[in-house]
Enzyme design. Structure first.
Site, short mmCIF file in Angstrom:
data_model
loop_
_atom_site.label_atom_id
_atom_site.label_comp_id
_atom_site.label_asym_id
_atom_site.label_seq_id
_atom_site.Cartn_x
_atom_site.Cartn_y
_atom_site.Cartn_z
N ALA A 341 36.77 42.22 31.43
CA ALA A 341 34.96 42.25 31.18
C ALA A 341 34.90 40.76 31.10
O ALA A 341 34.59 40.30 29.95
CB ALA A 341 34.55 42.95 29.87
N ALA A 342 34.72 39.99 32.13
CA ALA A 342 34.85 38.64 32.21
C ALA A 342 33.63 37.84 31.99
O ALA A 342 33.89 36.61 31.71
CB ALA A 342 35.93 38.13 33.42
N ALA A 343 32.53 38.28 32.42
CA ALA A 343 31.40 37.64 32.59
C ALA A 343 30.97 37.12 31.32
O ALA A 343 31.22 37.70 30.22
CB ALA A 343 30.21 38.53 33.27
N PRO A 344 30.35 36.02 30.97
CA PRO A 344 29.94 34.86 32.00
C PRO A 344 31.13 33.90 32.49
O PRO A 344 30.94 32.93 33.18
CB PRO A 344 28.86 34.06 31.37
CG PRO A 344 29.15 34.29 29.99
CD PRO A 344 29.61 35.53 29.75
N GLY A 346 33.53 32.30 30.10
CA GLY A 346 34.12 31.60 29.19
C GLY A 346 35.64 31.75 28.84
O GLY A 346 36.56 30.88 28.97
N ASP A 409 37.77 42.14 26.35
CA ASP A 409 36.84 41.63 25.47
C ASP A 409 35.85 42.88 25.52
O ASP A 409 34.77 42.50 26.41
CB ASP A 409 36.21 40.13 25.89
CG ASP A 409 35.36 39.56 24.67
OD1 ASP A 409 34.28 39.11 24.91
OD2 ASP A 409 35.43 40.21 23.48
N CYS A 466 33.30 41.56 19.71
CA CYS A 466 32.39 40.61 18.64
C CYS A 466 31.68 41.44 17.70
O CYS A 466 30.50 41.37 17.54
CB CYS A 466 31.42 39.64 19.44
SG CYS A 466 30.52 40.96 20.73
#
Lengths: 575, 174
Positions: A341-344, A346, A409, A466
């Site tokens: 879940a790479a976007a955006p 960082g 993530d 998070c």
């Protein structure tokens, strides 16, 4: 009458004078000076003295009274009225004593001396007695008053405590009450404080009639209203954080965390970047000892996201919590790494920097709109070893083959980043969280399926969110432990609160303490959870649970919420 | 798979194309976009479904319908390695260039010796950070003689694009 000597005459004059004056006061002719009521003791005593010389005993006293003139008798009567009963009785007793004295004195010797002395003595002792009486009275009054004051204080305290019980009783608990007049924040905070203090020393400070659950319910509704959380969310937070820590957390969530950036080690070093940015007019510092790439920006004269250094890809604006999953995953050079879940971008760019642009990094995201930002960031940061794709994470195990390491993530409720996005407080219901949890469990299972257990250098999955809720963190990892052959290993992170191995009625795997939680009010970071798993074998059968039970579970819970593309994967799992 | 050994560069006719055939570097075409990527990566990307692949490696640019090739800003790092002609911009006009403006004589710091006119160049700042691409308006020799307000380099692309065109990032094929 007494003697005719000069001293005697003097005494007589004196006494008569005073006696006359007193008599006049008593009669009401002269006004009284001072507060202490004039006692006719002197009068009586003078008379008494005169007569005492002659007569002996009480009877004589009475006779004396009777023998006296009408004014005197009146006076005596007045005096009796004038004096309180207590004083009367005391006076009488003292008079009696003095009678004895008189008699003794008179027996002894000269009238004048004795009389004078006794008179003075008697008057003095009388006055003392009076003062004593008065002081006693005063003290008693004081004692009574102080006792009353104390009772009142206690009553007030009780009343104050009882005061904030009332709203709960009137309006019922839970949910929003729109008829209620909104109370000011200070008022709510004061009440929160007092409820917390009662709960902290419950036995001593409680009101006996009010059960503990009511105090807690009141605290919950006050916190929800004061800080703007949904009551269900407040309840969850109160379960995790005991006592006053919830308030600390909520207070910390009100203010944003300091702005941090990450140096892009593909293009520059932290020292050089810091110099360049300081030259641009920024006030910054290294984040801490635990990272070599973090910088915290205190203030800046230029927009941090628009400097030429930013545009050249020398740094990325990223919260320091987000460094954690990447350092925990620790990808090595020439590995195949997946970011589900790479976007955006960082974390992906950090992974690429750690890999030094070698190997392969697949950066995947479900949402097309966010892919543009991901691609842009990767290009800007000079990442050359990446493939960006647009799969649903659940499809990835079949699509792309095996990887050495996977970072997930996961999409979460965002309760750790409330400081950035306050809408989370009012929008994450229990149903929302439950739906997210289902997705997280599926994604983590898929992430584990993407990893090659027989990889020579890797075989690790890092799961991070998070969020600070146990439902989305420890519970998800624990669920997956029973589905796949994985074990929890240490994250290698330098600090952080250990994850819970027990929480209320839940019992998680004891290794859960290896995972790490980060809190805004403890670490001054965004709320985060990181857990590192090592895949032990590629079998899709779990280690310890009963096979049939497992199949049943998977059929029951996972088949319902699937898209059709998943059915083949399902069958694979069932096998 | 397409491996390009010749490409039309309207802007950069002077680039030596042999430079691009570095041993394990390959170009991949995806929806008219050219990506510069290591061979191993490209092989891995085969398995990605066509409609799901957004980007790989570094996007160099794209082919237009007319057959021209538009070089994209994302290639500036790679181009910088191979570019023959470079221009350095003074700090005073660095931000101006990033906003899309052209470089004036007053902002010109250095220029590679012998740069001819209408030459594709890579623009750097004084710290050797690549800022973008440009075309010389006049030759290096002539620009020495020009007035401070004369344009010396035309802005073709600059990295300010990352902020200006966040929504329309052409590097992504999806």
């Amino acid at each position: 009458m007494g003697g005719t000597g000069r001293s005697k005459r003097k005494q007589r004059e004196k006494k008569l004078g005073s006696g006359l004056k007193d008599a006049a006061v008593l009669a009401g002719v002269l006004p009284q000076n001072g507060g202490i009521p004039v006692k006719n003791s002197r009068i009586q005593k003078t008379k008494k003295k005169d007569s005492a010389v002659k007569s002996e005993g009480k009877d004589h006293k009475k006779q004396m009274f009777d023998d006296n003139s009408s004014s005197e008798s009146n006076a005596s009567q007045d005096s009796e009225e004038f004096l309180s009963d207590k004083q009367n009785s005391e006076y009488e007793s003292s008079v009696l004593d003095e009678d004895h004295e008189f008699t003794e004195d008179s027996d002894e010797g000269s009238d004048a001396e004795n009389g004078v002395q006794s008179d003075i003595g008697s008057s003095e002792s009388d006055e003392e007695l009076d003062i004593e009486l008065k002081s006693k009275k005063f003290e008693e009054r004081l004692a009574r008053e102080s006792k009353a004051a104390q009772e009142e204080l206690e009553m007030n305290a009780r009343a104050a405590q009882e005061e904030f019980k009332l709203p709960a009783r009137e309006h019922g608990r839970g949910g929003m009450d729109f008829d209620k007049i909104p109370e000011s924040r200070e008022h709510l905070q004061a009440r929160i404080k007092s409820t917390l203090s009662v709960l902290s020393d419950f036995k001593r400070l409680r009101d006996v009639n009010i059960p503990r659950s009511e105090y807690i319910a009141q605290l919950e509704s006050d916190l929800s209203e004061c800080y703007g959380y949904l009551p269900s969310l407040t309840a969850k937070l109160m379960e995790i954080f005991p006592g006053g820590e919830v308030v600390e957390l909520m207070e910390a969530n009100e203010a944003p965390r300091p702005l941090t950036i990450r140096t892009n080690t593909l293009k520059t070093r932290r020292r050089d970047l810091a110099q360049a940015l300081i030259a641009r007019g920024m006030n910054l510092d290294p984040v801490g000892d635990w990272t070599k790439v973090g910088l915290v920006i205190y203030e800046s004269q230029v927009p941090v996201g628009a400097t030429p250094e930013y545009l050249a890809g020398m740094y990325m604006i990223q919260s320091a919590s987000s460094f954690m999953p990447c350092t925990a995953l620790a990808p090595k050079e020439n590995e195949r790494v997946l970011d589900m879940a790479a976007a955006p971008g960082g974390k992906s760019s950090y992974l690429a920097a750690l890999m030094k642009n070698t190997g392969l990094l697949v950066a995947n995201d479900l949402k097309k709109e966010r892919l543009k930002a991901l691609v842009a960031n990767l290009h800007r940061m000079g990442v050359r070893n990446s493939i960006v794709c647009n799969y649903d994470g659940l499809e990835l195990p079949k699509a792309l083959g095996m990887f050495d390491r996977v970072l997930l993530d996961a999409p979460c409720s965002g309760t750790g980043i409330i400081c950035h996005d306050h809408s989370v407080k009012g929008s994450r219901t229990d149903e929302d969280i439950a739906a997210t949890v289902v997705l997280q469990k599926q994604l983590l299972t898929a992430a584990i399926d993407c990893v090659d257990a027989s990889s020579s250098t890797g075989g690790y999955v890092v799961y991070s969110t998070c969020s600070i809720l146990v439902d989305e963190n420890e519970a998800v990892v624990d669920h997956v432990l029973q589905k796949r052959d994985v074990k929890i290993v240490s994250t290698g992170l330098p600090f952080g609160v250990p994850g819970f191995s027990r929480f209320r009625e839940h019992r998680f795997h004891p290794n859960m303490i290896e995972s790490r939680r980060f809190y805004p009010h403890v670490h001054n970071l965004d709320g985060f959870f990181v857990c590192k798993l090592k895949k032990l074998s590629n079998s899709t059968q779990p280690k310890h649970t009963n096979t049939s039970e497992n199949v049943y579970e998977m059929n029951g819970s996972e088949m319902i919420k699937k898209e059709t593309s998943k059915t083949s994967a399902d069958k694979k799992k069932d096998r | 798979l397409f491996v390009f050994t010749l490409l039309l560069f309207r802007m950069k006719s002077d680039f030596e194309l042999q430079l691009f055939s570095v041993k394990f570097a390959v170009f991949r075409l995806q929806k008219d976009r050219v990506y510069y990527v290591r061979e191993s990566i490209m092989r891995a990307a085969i398995s990605v479904a066509r409609d799901k692949l957004a980007a790989l490696g570094v996007c160099i640019g794209k082919f237009t319908h007319g057959g021209n090739f538009h070089l994209h800003i994302t290639a500036v790092d790679i181009m910088g390695e191979y570019a023959k002609y470079k221009v350095w911009v003074r700090p005073s006009s660095e931000m101006s260039f990033l906003y899309g403006n052209h470089v004036l004589k007053a902002g010109l710091g250095r220029i590679t010796e012998g740069t001819p006119q209408s030459q594709g160049v890579v623009v750097y700042n004084m710290n050797d950070v690549p800022l973008g691409f440009g075309v010389t308006a006049r030759s290096a020799f002539d620009s020495r003689k020009s007035n401070p307000t004369d344009i010396v380099v035309l802005n073709q692309a600059d990295i300010g694009v990352y902020l200006r065109n966040e929504d329309h990032n052409p590097a992504s094929a999806l």
